[in-house]
Structures are given as structure tokens and as C-alpha cells.
Write a protein that holds these residues in place. Structure first.
Motif, PDB file in Angstrom:
ATOM      1  N   PRO A  27       0.802  -1.234   0.000  1.00 59.71           N
ATOM      2  CA  PRO A  27       0.000   0.000   0.000  1.00 59.71           C
ATOM      3  C   PRO A  27       0.826   1.271   0.000  1.00 59.71           C
ATOM      4  O   PRO A  27       0.515   2.217  -0.733  1.00 59.71           O
ATOM      5  CB  PRO A  27      -0.846  -0.130   1.275  1.00 59.71           C
ATOM      6  CG  PRO A  27      -0.121  -1.128   2.124  1.00 59.71           C
ATOM      7  CD  PRO A  27       0.539  -2.061   1.189  1.00 59.71           C
ATOM      8  N   GLN A  31       0.927   4.066  -3.118  1.00 68.62           N
ATOM      9  CA  GLN A  31       0.558   5.461  -2.882  1.00 68.62           C
ATOM     10  C   GLN A  31       1.708   6.408  -3.203  1.00 68.62           C
ATOM     11  O   GLN A  31       1.490   7.510  -3.725  1.00 68.62           O
ATOM     12  CB  GLN A  31       0.091   5.652  -1.440  1.00 68.62           C
ATOM     13  CG  GLN A  31      -1.350   5.220  -1.223  1.00 68.62           C
ATOM     14  CD  GLN A  31      -2.345   6.194  -1.832  1.00 68.62           C
ATOM     15  OE1 GLN A  31      -2.685   7.203  -1.217  1.00 68.62           O
ATOM     16  NE2 GLN A  31      -2.811   5.913  -3.044  1.00 68.62           N
ATOM     17  N   LEU A 292     -10.302   0.226   0.585  1.00 67.51           N
ATOM     18  CA  LEU A 292      -9.851   1.506   0.057  1.00 67.51           C
ATOM     19  C   LEU A 292      -9.036   1.255  -1.211  1.00 67.51           C
ATOM     20  O   LEU A 292      -8.067   0.487  -1.200  1.00 67.51           O
ATOM     21  CB  LEU A 292      -9.001   2.242   1.093  1.00 67.51           C
ATOM     22  CG  LEU A 292      -8.431   3.596   0.662  1.00 67.51           C
ATOM     23  CD1 LEU A 292      -9.544   4.590   0.345  1.00 67.51           C
ATOM     24  CD2 LEU A 292      -7.500   4.161   1.732  1.00 67.51           C
ATOM     25  N   LEU A 294      -6.427   2.014  -3.421  1.00 68.30           N
ATOM     26  CA  LEU A 294      -5.191   2.797  -3.371  1.00 68.30           C
ATOM     27  C   LEU A 294      -4.503   2.897  -4.723  1.00 68.30           C
ATOM     28  O   LEU A 294      -3.523   3.630  -4.851  1.00 68.30           O
ATOM     29  CB  LEU A 294      -4.239   2.169  -2.344  1.00 68.30           C
ATOM     30  CG  LEU A 294      -4.757   2.156  -0.902  1.00 68.30           C
ATOM     31  CD1 LEU A 294      -3.837   1.340  -0.011  1.00 68.30           C
ATOM     32  CD2 LEU A 294      -4.894   3.582  -0.369  1.00 68.30           C
ATOM     33  N   TYR A 300      -3.965   9.681  -1.230  1.00 68.37           N
ATOM     34  CA  TYR A 300      -4.802   9.996  -0.075  1.00 68.37           C
ATOM     35  C   TYR A 300      -3.988  10.550   1.090  1.00 68.37           C
ATOM     36  O   TYR A 300      -2.858  10.122   1.332  1.00 68.37           O
ATOM     37  CB  TYR A 300      -5.532   8.749   0.418  1.00 68.37           C
ATOM     38  CG  TYR A 300      -6.652   8.296  -0.480  1.00 68.37           C
ATOM     39  CD1 TYR A 300      -7.908   8.885  -0.402  1.00 68.37           C
ATOM     40  CD2 TYR A 300      -6.460   7.274  -1.403  1.00 68.37           C
ATOM     41  CE1 TYR A 300      -8.946   8.470  -1.232  1.00 68.37           C
ATOM     42  CE2 TYR A 300      -7.484   6.846  -2.237  1.00 68.37           C
ATOM     43  CZ  TYR A 300      -8.726   7.454  -2.143  1.00 68.37           C
ATOM     44  OH  TYR A 300      -9.739   7.043  -2.959  1.00 68.37           O
ATOM     45  N   SER A 317      -0.227   9.855   5.746  1.00 67.73           N
ATOM     46  CA  SER A 317      -0.418   8.972   4.595  1.00 67.73           C
ATOM     47  C   SER A 317      -0.958   7.634   5.075  1.00 67.73           C
ATOM     48  O   SER A 317      -1.065   7.378   6.275  1.00 67.73           O
ATOM     49  CB  SER A 317       0.895   8.783   3.846  1.00 67.73           C
ATOM     50  OG  SER A 317       1.368  10.026   3.378  1.00 67.73           O
ATOM     51  N   ILE A 318      -1.254   6.753   4.130  1.00 68.42           N
ATOM     52  CA  ILE A 318      -1.963   5.520   4.441  1.00 68.42           C
ATOM     53  C   ILE A 318      -1.236   4.671   5.477  1.00 68.42           C
ATOM     54  O   ILE A 318      -1.865   4.073   6.365  1.00 68.42           O
ATOM     55  CB  ILE A 318      -2.237   4.701   3.147  1.00 68.42           C
ATOM     56  CG1 ILE A 318      -3.179   3.537   3.437  1.00 68.42           C
ATOM     57  CG2 ILE A 318      -0.945   4.232   2.507  1.00 68.42           C
ATOM     58  CD1 ILE A 318      -4.550   3.938   3.915  1.00 68.42           C
ATOM     59  N   GLN A 319       0.089   4.591   5.403  1.00 66.14           N
ATOM     60  CA  GLN A 319       0.813   3.697   6.312  1.00 66.14           C
ATOM     61  C   GLN A 319       0.764   4.159   7.758  1.00 66.14           C
ATOM     62  O   GLN A 319       1.095   3.391   8.674  1.00 66.14           O
ATOM     63  CB  GLN A 319       2.270   3.527   5.858  1.00 66.14           C
ATOM     64  CG  GLN A 319       3.111   4.781   5.909  1.00 66.14           C
ATOM     65  CD  GLN A 319       3.076   5.567   4.609  1.00 66.14           C
ATOM     66  OE1 GLN A 319       2.126   5.441   3.823  1.00 66.14           O
ATOM     67  NE2 GLN A 319       4.102   6.365   4.371  1.00 66.14           N
ATOM     68  N   PHE A 348     -10.856   3.310   9.978  1.00 65.09           N
ATOM     69  CA  PHE A 348     -10.294   2.059   9.456  1.00 65.09           C
ATOM     70  C   PHE A 348     -10.623   0.903  10.395  1.00 65.09           C
ATOM     71  O   PHE A 348     -10.497   1.023  11.615  1.00 65.09           O
ATOM     72  CB  PHE A 348      -8.781   2.181   9.252  1.00 65.09           C
ATOM     73  CG  PHE A 348      -8.419   2.990   8.046  1.00 65.09           C
ATOM     74  CD1 PHE A 348      -8.298   2.391   6.804  1.00 65.09           C
ATOM     75  CD2 PHE A 348      -8.239   4.364   8.150  1.00 65.09           C
ATOM     76  CE1 PHE A 348      -8.002   3.146   5.683  1.00 65.09           C
ATOM     77  CE2 PHE A 348      -7.939   5.125   7.034  1.00 65.09           C
ATOM     78  CZ  PHE A 348      -7.821   4.515   5.796  1.00 65.09           C
ATOM     79  N   LYS A 351      -6.038  -3.066   8.402  1.00 70.88           N
ATOM     80  CA  LYS A 351      -4.899  -2.518   7.661  1.00 70.88           C
ATOM     81  C   LYS A 351      -4.265  -3.569   6.755  1.00 70.88           C
ATOM     82  O   LYS A 351      -3.245  -3.306   6.130  1.00 70.88           O
ATOM     83  CB  LYS A 351      -3.862  -1.951   8.633  1.00 70.88           C
ATOM     84  CG  LYS A 351      -4.356  -0.722   9.393  1.00 70.88           C
ATOM     85  CD  LYS A 351      -3.329  -0.197  10.379  1.00 70.88           C
ATOM     86  CE  LYS A 351      -2.142   0.441   9.702  1.00 70.88           C
ATOM     87  NZ  LYS A 351      -1.267   1.169  10.660  1.00 70.88           N
ATOM     88  N   TYR A 354      -6.363  -2.525   3.651  1.00 68.79           N
ATOM     89  CA  TYR A 354      -6.952  -1.342   4.259  1.00 68.79           C
ATOM     90  C   TYR A 354      -8.448  -1.283   3.952  1.00 68.79           C
ATOM     91  O   TYR A 354      -8.859  -1.022   2.830  1.00 68.79           O
ATOM     92  CB  TYR A 354      -6.250  -0.080   3.753  1.00 68.79           C
ATOM     93  CG  TYR A 354      -4.915   0.153   4.412  1.00 68.79           C
ATOM     94  CD1 TYR A 354      -4.817   0.909   5.580  1.00 68.79           C
ATOM     95  CD2 TYR A 354      -3.752  -0.407   3.888  1.00 68.79           C
ATOM     96  CE1 TYR A 354      -3.590   1.108   6.202  1.00 68.79           C
ATOM     97  CE2 TYR A 354      -2.529  -0.218   4.500  1.00 68.79           C
ATOM     98  CZ  TYR A 354      -2.447   0.544   5.655  1.00 68.79           C
ATOM     99  OH  TYR A 354      -1.238   0.738   6.276  1.00 68.79           O
TER     100      TYR A 354
END
Length: 500
Positions: A27, A31, A292, A294, A300, A317-319, A348, A351, A354
Motif C-alpha cells: 500500500p 501510494q 480503500l 489505493l 490519499y 499517509s496511508i501507512q 479504518f 490494515k 486497508y
């Protein structure tokens, strides 16, 4: 007839899921790829030059250079695009403008580019293919499918086609689905929702409907009209109906009444489409939440909801997101939206991959007394009360503060509820909603126990109240919906006219 669609869908679904799992496993990397690609693509646009895209090296640099904006703040750039100027937010001109209604902005024009439109189409397609892959059920593809949507008719504004997102997407329905899609093009173009709905029923009643898609309150209106016309439950009118696809609102408040109308349980798929991008879809009938997307042309960012109105809120960010935390969604897209606050909040639930749930709107809350009650909390409180009196069927509801009660006494939250079937004991129902809300929101609990607020009050509305209210606002049907929460009395004062 040979069931070609259902047979071919299975290997295609397996291929799609295998491709999806490749980016699901990385992910942060995917991204970062989109972050780089978006900046490189837009560095020579007016926005890119003004925000020094060529000098941005890291995501931290980007956040320094590009502030979070809503539509009003981005409007000076959008207006240039709507006047036909190229290379403003994204290279060239948009392919479309999706026209949406804003509460403060009036009509909003959200650009859709040549690069972004495919992701809108693929999101809906992949939601169905995920379902096919997981369940092995594909027979619905060989029968009739109905999509309750806005009109596909568009106007042209400085060479750019303008219409509702659902209508725009209608132009891109794959050819292999066109022949079994309803309603007809002519019916879909009818503007008046009630006239359109009657025509849709005329067209669909004789057909083997297997999939029905739309926003739950408007699908319920469709079902109610069918039942009134035929005297039968939906399962008897459409015995092959097996899949309900929905998005736009939380399904839970509508679930019991909708399935009552159907007469049995059918599978459902939740989607999360927005004019800004197709954000997520339910990829599993087993695991909770929406996947989600990605790898859909969007970079995002997420702001903790409690920080959103700070001068310098954290953007992650996503992480770096945390499970169970409420975030405002910020999008940077391949249609030229940058640091764009879409107004939604999410939480969420997983993960790996996600997955999220939509919890409400960042500006739709009640905090007249500092309680900051959000959409997720009022919906859970309502669901709790319904579960304790399961004969109850809620059509729709909305909540507003009553700061200066005309009858005197302490202020309270007023819940305007239209029941199809009211609870046997409304007082107990009222108490159950209030008790659950105090458990879900500690600030609300403090205000109740501190005698700053008194217990919430449910005001029951007559049948068809919300339909009549929306009709009066010129917003009946399509993608329009009543806000679940307001921090003022504007909607409440209108709904008082429909009280029982």
C-alpha cells in the motif's frame, strides 16, 4: 439462451482479484507511485507552478506547499477551468464536470479527466467482480439489472460536458451490460423523479430483475410504489432478485424496512463513489468494511477528525493511519484536485488490506454545547433502540439541537423520525436512543449528567414527510439525501410542519 456473461465473469473476476492483491500487498509503495505520478503530470499547470511542484521531493514538502482546501478555497482555479482555460489544475481540459449540490457553495463543478473517468467505471465493475469471485454467484449478470440514477443528459460548458456523476457514468456502461440494463435511456432522462419512478416501474415489472442498485431511501420509495401497485412483496414481483448494490448513506437505518419490503434476505454490496473519485467498495461478504482503492489515480491523506479545525492539523499517509480512529479524507487526484477535503470522515477497521467504514461528514455534527456528536454515533444509537423493539421500522431521521425550547427548561437534541411502523413503546424507545448515545459520546454524557442538557426528544413525523420535504426543496430522487445531523435549526424548522 447460453449464459455467456455469467460464465465469462468468473475467470475475469479471478484475474481482477489477483491483480488487486498485487497492490494490496504494498500500500505505501503504490501510494508513493501515485504521489510522484500526479506531481509529475501536473507540474506545468498553473496550480503546479503556483505551488512549486517541480521542487517537491517528499510528502512532507507537499504538505508544506499545498494547504488543505475545500471547494470554496479551490473555486478560483475551478472557475478558470469552467471558463474553458486549459492547464489550470490538470493538463488540458477536463472531459466532464460532475455537477453536485453544496451546502455553502451552491452548485459545485468537480472535474473528471480523461485519466480519471476509467477509474470511476472500474470501481463499480470491480465491486461486482469481487462478489462473483468470493461467492461464485454470477447468474445475476444474465438477467435484468436496474440502476436508479440521475439523468444522463448533459449540457456543454465551454466545450466541456456537464452533468450528474451517475448520469455521466451511464454513458460509460460497458456494452456487454447495455442490453440488460434498465431503465431505458428515455426513461432515465426524465427529470421529475415521481414521473420517472412510475415509468421505471412500468418498464421493470414484467422483467426478471436480478440486481437493483441505488441510494437506499430512493430504492425504498421504488419498492413502496411497486407494493402499492401490485399488492405483493418484492420477492414475489421479482423472484430472481438476488443482489442489492448501494452507496451514499449508511444502510443500517434502512435495512429492516428494506428487507421487510423484499420479503427475504438478499446479498448486498456497499460502494463508496464520489464525484472526486471512486474511493472504496465492499470486497467481501465475510469481512467488515470497504476496501480503500489505493491504485485508482488518487494520493490519499488523512487528518484526525479532532484536529481538523486546528490551524495546522496533522496530515498522514496511508501507512500511518490507526485502526478505530476517525479521520477526515483528503484527496489529490488525476483530475486536478489538490489537498481537497471531500467532507467525509472514515474509520479504518483493517490494515491488511486497508478497509474502512464511512462515519459521517466533518461538518455534519452537533456541537451546540461542545458535545461533537457525529453521524456514526446517532446511527448506532438508533440501531440499538430498533434492536430492542424489533417491530420498529424507521423510514428516515435527522437530528438538530434545540437550544431555546419554546416550552422552557433545559435545551436538548431533537430527533425528527418518520416511522413506517412505530415502536410499541415510544417512551422506552426514546430512552434507549438516549442511553446508547451517552455510552457512545462521553461529552454528551457529561452534559446530561451535569444537567446542561436534558434527555433527547423524538418528534415523530407523518408518513412521506421526508419525501414531501425533499420535494419542497426541489431535491427529490437521484443522489440527493437529507443530512443526518445539523448544527442549526434550518432543516428542523421545515420538518416541524410535518410533525404528527
Amino acid at each position: 439462451m447460453v449464459p455467456i456473461r455469467s460464465v465469462l465473469a468468473r475467470p475475469v473476476a479471478a484475474w481482477m482479484v489477483s491483480k488487486r492483491r498485487q497492490w494490496e500487498r504494498k500500500p505505501a509503495e503504490i501510494q508513493e507511485y501515485w504521489f510522484r505520478k500526479l506531481l509529475d503530470s501536473a507540474q506545468n499547470t498553473e496550480f503546479g507552478r503556483n505551488h512549486y511542484f517541480k521542487d517537491i521531493r517528499t510528502q512532507a514538502d507537499f504538505r508544506e506547499a499545498v494547504p488543505v482546501r475545500d471547494y470554496e478555497a479551490l473555486k478560483p482555479y475551478v472557475e478558470k477551468v469552467t471558463h474553458g482555460e486549459p492547464d489550470i489544475l490538470w493538463p488540458g481540459k477536463p472531459l466532464y464536470f460532475a455537477k453536485t449540490s453544496g451546502t455553502t457553495s451552491g452548485i459545485k463543478y468537480i472535474p473528471l479527466s480523461h485519466e480519471s473517468i476509467g477509474f470511476h467505471i472500474n470501481g463499480a465493475r470491480d465491486a461486482l467482480l469481487s462478489y462473483v469471485h468470493e461467492t461464485g454467484k454470477s447468474g445475476f449478470l444474465d438477467k435484468k439489472l436496474i440502476f436508479l440514477s440521475g439523468s444522463p443528459e448533459m449540457i456543454v460548458k465551454h466545450g466541456i460536458h456537464v452533468g450528474r456523476l451517475s448520469g455521466i457514468v451511464n454513458h460509460h456502461v460497458p456494452g456487454y451490460l447495455r442490453t440488460n440494463q434498465l431503465p431505458s435511456w428515455e426513461t432515465n432522462c426524465i427529470d421529475d423523479w415521481e414521473t420517472k419512478l412510475d415509468r421505471i416501474i412500468d418498464e421493470t415489472l414484467p422483467q426478471p430483475m436480478s440486481l437493483i442498485s441505488g441510494i437506499p431511501p430512493w430504492v425504498q420509495m421504488y419498492f413502496d410504489r411497486i407494493i402499492a401497485r401490485t399488492g405483493k412483496q418484492i420477492k414475489d414481483v421479482f423472484p430472481e432478485f438476488q443482489l442489492f448494490v448501494y452507496g451514499g448513506v449508511n444502510f443500517e437505518p434502512y435495512r429492516a424496512k428494506l428487507f421487510d419490503s423484499i420479503g427475504n434476505k438478499v446479498d448486498s454490496i456497499e460502494t463508496y463513489p464520489a464525484s472526486e473519485g471512486f474511493i472504496a467498495y465492499q470486497d467481501s461478504q465475510i469481512h467488515p468494511g470497504l476496501l480503500l482503492l489505493l491504485n485508482q489515480g488518487v494520493y490519499y491523506e488523512f487528518i484526525p477528525a479532532e484536529e481538523f479545525f486546528n490551524e495546522n492539523p496533522t496530515r498522514v499517509s496511508i501507512q500511518d493511519v490507526e485502526i478505530g480512529k476517525n479521520y477526515a479524507v483528503i484527496m489529490n487526484t488525476n483530475a486536478g484536485l489538490w489537498g481537497y477535503n471531500i467532507g467525509d470522515t472514515v474509520k479504518f477497521v483493517s490494515k491488511d488490506p486497508y478497509r474502512l467504514v464511512v462515519t459521517g461528514r466533518i461538518k455534519h455534527f452537533i456541537s451546540a454545547f461542545g458535545e461533537h456528536v457525529i453521524g456514526e454515533e446517532v446511527e448506532k444509537a438508533m440501531q440499538y433502540a430498533v434492536e430492542r423493539q424489533p417491530e420498529t421500522r424507521v423510514v428516515e431521521f435527522t437530528v438538530a439541537p434545540q437550544v431555546t425550547p419554546p416550552e422552557g427548561g433545559l435545551p436538548y437534541h431533537e430527533w425528527f423520525v418518520e416511522f413506517d411502523q412505530p415502536p410499541g413503546d415510544l417512551t422506552k424507545f426514546n430512552d434507549d436512543v438516549d442511553r446508547r448515545l451517552t455510552e457512545l459520546n462521553v461529552y454528551y454524557d457529561d452534559l446530561i449528567t451535569g444537567s446542561i442538557l436534558r434527555k433527547l426528544k423524538i418528534t415523530t413525523l407523518r408518513k412521506a414527510a421526508f419525501i414531501d420535504y425533499m420535494k419542497g426543496q426541489g431535491k427529490l430522487g437521484g443522489q440527493n439525501k437529507v443530512p443526518r445531523l445539523s448544527n442549526d435549526r434550518k432543516i428542523a424548522e421545515e420538518l416541524k410542519h410535518f410533525a404528527e
